[in-house]
Design an enzyme around this catalytic site. Structure first.
Site, PDB file in Angstrom:
ATOM      1  CE  LYS A 154     -18.997  66.908   7.780  1.00  0.00           C
ATOM      2  NZ  LYS A 154     -20.113  66.306   7.009  1.00  0.00           N
ATOM      3  NE  ARG A 157     -16.376  59.980   5.398  1.00  0.00           N
ATOM      4  CZ  ARG A 157     -15.735  61.149   5.302  1.00  0.00           C
ATOM      5  NH1 ARG A 157     -16.094  62.174   6.062  1.00  0.00           N
ATOM      6  NH2 ARG A 157     -14.740  61.304   4.437  1.00  0.00           N
TER       7      ARG A 157
END
Length: 305
Positions: free
Chosen positions: A239, A276
């Site tokens: 991210k 994840r």
């Protein structure tokens, strides 16, 4: 880290996942526009092959998504999500290599979740935290025995920004306390619909309506979320805030592996037990090192670097 009171995550179809130790959830986006892997698996066969490689590399679970939730992403109609994810899930469930592998569907819509569960999925990963399709999702969850990932999201993707690009930064008095309160409120809604706590994993929603520093604060104070008594998911893979923290500049998702591994290690040390991730093999090596206690502690600094 504090011990989780509910370490065994109960899922559909008789499956479960022991989260008393860290586990890996592989990201499998069958989308053309996801921020990191959009368009990588254009056919069912390619998606299944990727899943086989992830499992061989150490994935304990597969997360299949048919709609990008990156900032600015356009919504995908439920019927199109179903057309993307259900054939992949059906193919996985026909393949004996995946008999013991739990599958989650990454969707905020109950109709997509229902179709995925019927196809053989075991859990629903709802990044909206019941905001997009709450009543229908609660009805579905109350009528099923599937697992559920309850996430905190400040605003929907189409109204959000990347963590390091906010013109008007999200405002929290105390980001951890407010995220925790929102998750507890969501749990209370689930309680009212008969969803057992053993079926729920909590996700603080890293990258969803949080600045770089707010994301890092949520990682540092994971123990406060764990006091709710449920497992905590780490969803930081590649991210933008990871790149800003690790590289100190704008970056591409492909440049963020090292920073992702460093922050994943910190999140595990702070108490997250379900990661994840895009890069399964690298994270499997990381978990082996962490569990062997060979990695020295390097806490996230208060200045976000």
């Amino acid at each position: 880290p504090l011990r989780c009171r509910v370490p065994l995550w109960t899922l559909s179809h008789g499956r479960s996942l022991d989260l008393s130790v860290p586990r890996l959830m592989a990201i499998v986006n069958v989308t053309p526009d996801s921020f990191s892997d959009g368009g990588r698996y254009p056919t069912v066969a390619e998606a299944v092959a990727a899943c086989a490689a992830f499992v061989a590399a150490g994935a304990h679970m597969l997360d299949i998504g048919g709609e990008s939730t990156r900032p600015g992403a356009a919504r995908v109609a439920p019927v199109e999500q179903v057309e993307r994810v259900v054939p992949v899930i059906e193919a996985l469930r026909r393949d004996p290599r995946f008999d013991a592998i739990p599958i989650s569907v990454d969707t905020t819509m109950a109709s997509v979740a229902r179709a995925a569960l019927l196809a053989g999925a075991d859990a629903v990963n709802d990044v909206s935290g019941l905001a997009d399709d709450g009543p229908a999702m609660l009805d579905l969850l109350g009528a099923s025995d599937c697992g559920y990932i309850l996430m905190h999201r400040l605003r929907p993707p189409e109204a959000d920004s990347y963590s390091d690009r906010y013109a008007d930064a999200p405002r929290y008095h105390d980001v951890v306390a407010e995220v925790k309160a929102a998750l507890v409120a969501g749990l209370e809604r689930l309680d009212l619909h008969g969803v057992a706590r053993e079926r729920v994993v909590l996700d603080p929603g890293l990258g969803f309506g949080k600045t770089v520093e707010q994301n890092l604060e949520l990682i540092r104070r994971t123990d406060e979320l764990r006091r709710i008594g449920l497992p905590v998911l780490s969803g930081l893979s590649r991210k933008s805030f990871v790149g800003r923290w690790s590289l100190g500049r704008d970056s591409q998702p492909s440049e963020r592996l090292q920073g992702t591994l460093e922050l994943s290690a910190e999140h595990v040390r702070c108490g997250a037990t379900l990661l994840r991730v895009h890069d399964v093999a690298a994270h499997a090596e990381l978990l082996t090192a962490l569990l062997a206690k060979r990695t020295p502690r390097a806490s996230v600094g208060s200045d976000g670097r």
